[in-house]
Design a protein around this motif. Sequence first.
Motif, short mmCIF file in Angstrom:
data_model
loop_
_atom_site.label_atom_id
_atom_site.label_comp_id
_atom_site.label_asym_id
_atom_site.label_seq_id
_atom_site.Cartn_x
_atom_site.Cartn_y
_atom_site.Cartn_z
N UNK A 191 -42.77 21.53 -17.16
CA UNK A 191 -43.55 23.07 -16.04
C UNK A 191 -44.83 22.39 -16.86
N UNK A 192 -45.71 21.60 -17.59
CA UNK A 192 -46.58 20.90 -16.96
C UNK A 192 -46.91 20.18 -16.53
N UNK A 193 -45.56 19.66 -16.21
CA UNK A 193 -45.21 18.30 -15.07
C UNK A 193 -44.95 18.94 -13.80
N UNK A 194 -43.85 19.77 -13.85
CA UNK A 194 -43.56 20.14 -12.06
C UNK A 194 -44.68 21.74 -11.48
N UNK A 195 -44.96 22.23 -12.51
CA UNK A 195 -45.53 23.36 -12.35
C UNK A 195 -46.78 23.48 -11.55
N UNK A 226 -47.75 18.26 1.66
CA UNK A 226 -46.44 19.08 1.30
C UNK A 226 -45.64 18.18 1.26
N UNK A 227 -45.16 17.18 1.59
CA UNK A 227 -44.35 15.86 1.51
C UNK A 227 -44.65 15.28 0.15
N UNK A 232 -44.68 13.33 -4.87
CA UNK A 232 -45.39 13.73 -6.47
C UNK A 232 -43.94 13.69 -7.34
N UNK A 233 -43.40 15.16 -7.40
CA UNK A 233 -43.22 15.98 -8.11
C UNK A 233 -41.66 14.78 -8.27
N UNK A 234 -40.68 14.80 -7.69
CA UNK A 234 -40.14 14.33 -7.86
C UNK A 234 -40.23 12.67 -8.76
N UNK A 235 -41.48 11.90 -8.77
CA UNK A 235 -41.44 10.85 -9.43
C UNK A 235 -42.17 10.95 -10.52
N UNK A 236 -42.45 12.55 -10.52
CA UNK A 236 -43.12 12.98 -12.34
C UNK A 236 -41.67 13.58 -12.84
N UNK A 237 -40.51 13.93 -12.47
CA UNK A 237 -39.33 14.31 -12.73
C UNK A 237 -38.88 13.45 -13.33
N UNK A 238 -38.23 12.41 -12.50
CA UNK A 238 -37.51 11.14 -13.12
C UNK A 238 -38.48 10.11 -14.10
N UNK A 239 -39.96 10.50 -14.87
CA UNK A 239 -40.86 9.68 -15.42
C UNK A 239 -39.81 10.91 -16.40
#
Length: 403
Positions: A191-195, A226-227, A232-239
């Motif tokens: 939540x903290x990273x992606x929201x 937006x892109x 960045x959201x995908x990169x943080x999710x990957x981490x």
Amino acid sequence: MPRLGVWQQTWRLTVAVVVSLPIWLSTLALMRSQDGAPGSWTLIGDPSVALGCLAVLLWRRRWPLAVALTVAVASTVSALATGAALLALGSVATRRRPVEMGAVALAYVTATQLAAEVYPVQEPVGAWWWVQLAMPALTAGIAVAVGMAVGARRVEVRSLRERAESAEREQSARAAQARALERNRIAREMHDILAHRISLVAMQAGVLDHRGDLSAEESRVLVRGIAEGSHQALEELREVLGVLRAEPGHPEPPQPSLDRVPDLVADARASGLDVQLTDAVTGNPPDSVGRTCYRIVQEALTNAAKHAPGAVVEVTLDGAAGGTLDVGVRNGPALLLLTAPPPASGFGLLGLGERITLADGGLDHRPTPEGGYVLTARLPWPDDPDHNHTHLHSHTHSNEGST
């Protein structure tokens, strides 16, 4: 008490027969030497009664006292049933109840004394009555001692088994609790990273859809934001997923702390939020306090982007070692109307409150009279020389930007 298996019953009854056999044979020998030949009862009746006693012993665990008294009385007319009587006495002794043991032992000793009427064997010259009484009492005492030892061992084994089962249940409960805590931690990190990222992307997409008077350059800036935010959201999710897949001994990547708050504000400002940061913090707080401060600001900016698009957001940081680290985030009413309502999980402030509670801090959040929202938090900052540096971390940002 669990039932015994076939082999367990067999060897116990065999021991009872082996104990009785010398007594029966010696009785036959004495009768042969005195009368010339043993009677029919000794050869047929005695073994028949002993066989019946062995059969009755199969139910000694269901009715221990009744079976033991029956076999003890029956041993009066059967020398070959002596071992069965001792086995029944030992079985009663495993229960370790003095009244039951005394009753069966008394019945057994009395039966041995009355057996002299059934087998009229002349006593040897010089035989004493107390010897005739002491031998049955001694064998009864041995049976009681063995039975009590077996009973004590059973109680100990049962206690160890119950403790092992209890420890296993506690271990399972601790494992389930650890899994629940880990799931909550993962959900909080997700939540903290992606929201934050997704909320900024949603706000930019809403502005792009709502504003029809944007120039081509402004539209390209929003599309580019937006892109970049999605990337960045995908990169943080990957981490985060990399941490979940990592081996137990693999260290986790460093978490953002207080020094990353300006970058967080800069990212929010680049995404279209009008954010002002005032930082009056002296020194560097411990990592745990700095991480909590970062998450507070991140959650507040995320909520401002979702619920008050276009509003001015003021972030204030203040504090020093030996006191508290104060965090304040205030935003005005929304200036833009998005076509789609923002997604609401309902767990952001809840998880934030858990973080602050674990840090022994306090959290307060409420709407303002003018239609905005204010969030304040206070975190204890211990006076630790290892974290109290001499350089001054006090500076003020009053940059303004809007899309």
